[in-house]
Write an enzyme that holds these catalytic residues in place. Structure first.
Site, PDB file in Angstrom:
ATOM      1  N   ALA A 154       0.856  -1.183   0.000  1.00  0.00           N
ATOM      2  CA  ALA A 154       0.000   0.000   0.000  1.00  0.00           C
ATOM      3  C   ALA A 154       0.896   1.238   0.000  1.00  0.00           C
ATOM      4  CB  ALA A 154      -0.900  -0.009   1.232  1.00  0.00           C
ATOM      5  N   LYS A 155       0.259   2.391  -0.058  1.00  0.00           N
ATOM      6  CA  LYS A 155       1.019   3.641  -0.156  1.00  0.00           C
ATOM      7  C   LYS A 155       2.052   3.794   0.954  1.00  0.00           C
ATOM      8  CE  LYS A 155      -1.667   6.600  -3.069  1.00  0.00           C
ATOM      9  NZ  LYS A 155      -3.137   6.433  -2.961  1.00  0.00           N
ATOM     10  N   ARG A 156       1.665   3.305   2.159  1.00  0.00           N
ATOM     11  CA  ARG A 156       2.583   3.507   3.293  1.00  0.00           C
ATOM     12  C   ARG A 156       3.917   2.788   3.091  1.00  0.00           C
ATOM     13  NH1 ARG A 156      -1.484   0.495   5.036  1.00  0.00           N
ATOM     14  NH2 ARG A 156      -1.051  -1.719   5.298  1.00  0.00           N
ATOM     15  N   HIS A 157       3.961   1.847   2.137  1.00  0.00           N
ATOM     16  CA  HIS A 157       5.212   1.133   1.872  1.00  0.00           C
ATOM     17  C   HIS A 157       6.048   1.818   0.798  1.00  0.00           C
ATOM     18  CE1 HIS A 157       2.514  -2.295   3.272  1.00  0.00           C
ATOM     19  NE2 HIS A 157       3.396  -2.099   4.239  1.00  0.00           N
ATOM     20  N   GLY A 158       5.690   3.058   0.455  1.00  0.00           N
ATOM     21  CA  GLY A 158       6.415   3.749  -0.615  1.00  0.00           C
ATOM     22  C   GLY A 158       5.678   3.517  -1.924  1.00  0.00           C
TER      23      GLY A 158
END
Ligand code: GLU
Length: 323
Positions: A252-256
């Protein structure tokens, strides 16, 4: 296929089925690579289907982007691209067939109704178990609801859960009564639900092997019920573990930014990404650039780890991508 030893086997037909609800990311690429290699390494055919009936979530431009991503990776397909939004009459026919058998019933519950009525604990992904509020209705009741102007969906009555043997994940014996219960085949905005469209299409396209992410394992028994109800022959299923971030959660976005478009724009070579993916599948001893053609003779189901692939920042560094 450039390999004299490989026999052409046109009875194998696989498919790639991107949803243009957003950009494709590294996790999608890994699943597509496995699906492509599994079929192409045996000289099989591969079809491409765009699953664009989830209208509120479909993003403009996402279909073209997905096609560009696949071409960039070197993943090709046979025949015309099948677009679900152009196939509504076929889904409608299947719906009629289910109605004729009284296997479905009209349901006026909203998502909120279901969430509020459901008392059983539920897992996040599958949502609450449908409590059966409308299951006393018959197909004929739909007419009255139409006259009243009340929107409704169609739900399939789940009486049992078919077991199946997944080619990768092994024997599966889920219980659909704990996994959402009666499921929607036609949504209250008058569009087919994923479960129905995918069965109608896979059968119509002659798909013999469905290779996809293992988040869809719970969908498979539902689809098997629909195959049976519609008198269709189901394919073999192989569900591939997903790519997750360092926290073990789905990319997801939080992983870059792991979107393929972003990698492309950052100048990452497709061979570099393919090398990382092939290494994660156990076909290469180290991360090194390869093409899909190089991977054809290396493909082995048994090498693919049966757990999610944890994508770490060092993997992205190894392919020259700093997000
Ligand atoms: N369109 C789905 C996805 O992108 C795949 C559905 C399927 O393979 O059955 O996750």
């Amino acid at each position: 296929m450039g390999n004299g030893q490989r026999e052409l086997n046109h009875t194998v037909v696989g498919r790639l089925a991107p949803s243009p609800t957003g950009a494709q990311h590294i996790g999608n690429a890994r699943t597509y690579l496995i699906a492509w290699l599994a079929v192409r390494s045996r000289g099989g055919q591969l079809r491409l289907r765009i699953e664009d009936i989830d209208s509120p979530r479909v993003k403009p431009g996402a279909t073209d982007l997905a096609l560009d991503d696949l071409r960039w990776l070197g993943l090709d397909w046979d025949g015309p691209v099948v677009i679900q939004s152009q196939r509504l009459p076929f889904y409608q026919q299947a719906l009629t067939r289910l109605q004729q058998q009284e296997l479905i019933y009209p349901c006026t519950c909203t998502r909120k109704d279901v969430a509020e009525a459901a008392s059983a604990p539920h897992n996040d992904q599958e949502g609450p178990v449908y409590p059966g509020t409308c299951s006393g209705r018959t197909v004929a009741d739909a007419q009255i609801l139409c006259q009243q102007g009340r929107p409704f969906s169609w739900r399939f009555r789940v009486t049992h859960t078919p077991r199946f043997k997944d080619h990768l994940a092994g024997e599966q014996s889920l219980d659909l009564r704990l996994l959402g219960g009666d499921f929607v085949v036609w949504k209250n905005n008058d569009t087919p639900a994923y479960q129905l469209a995918v069965v109608v299409d896979d059968a119509a396209m002659g798909i013999t092997e469905v290779i996809r992410g293992d988040d869809l394992i719970p969908s498979t028994p539902r689809q098997l019920l629909l195959y049976k109800a519609l008198g269709l022959t189901p394919p073999v299923f192989a569900h591939v573990p997903l790519v997750v971030g360092p926290d073990g959660r789905r990319l997801a976005k939080r992983h870059g930014d792991t979107r393929l478009i972003q990698l492309r724009q950052a100048g990452v070579r497709p061979e570099a990404l393919l090398g990382l993916l092939a290494w994660s599948c156990g076909w290469l001893g180290k991360i090194e650039p390869v093409t899909v053609r190089d991977l054809l003779p290396l493909f082995r189901w048994e090498c693919i780890p049966r757990r999610p692939f944890v994508l770490l920042p060092e993997h992205l560094h190894a392919i020259g991508y700093i997000s």
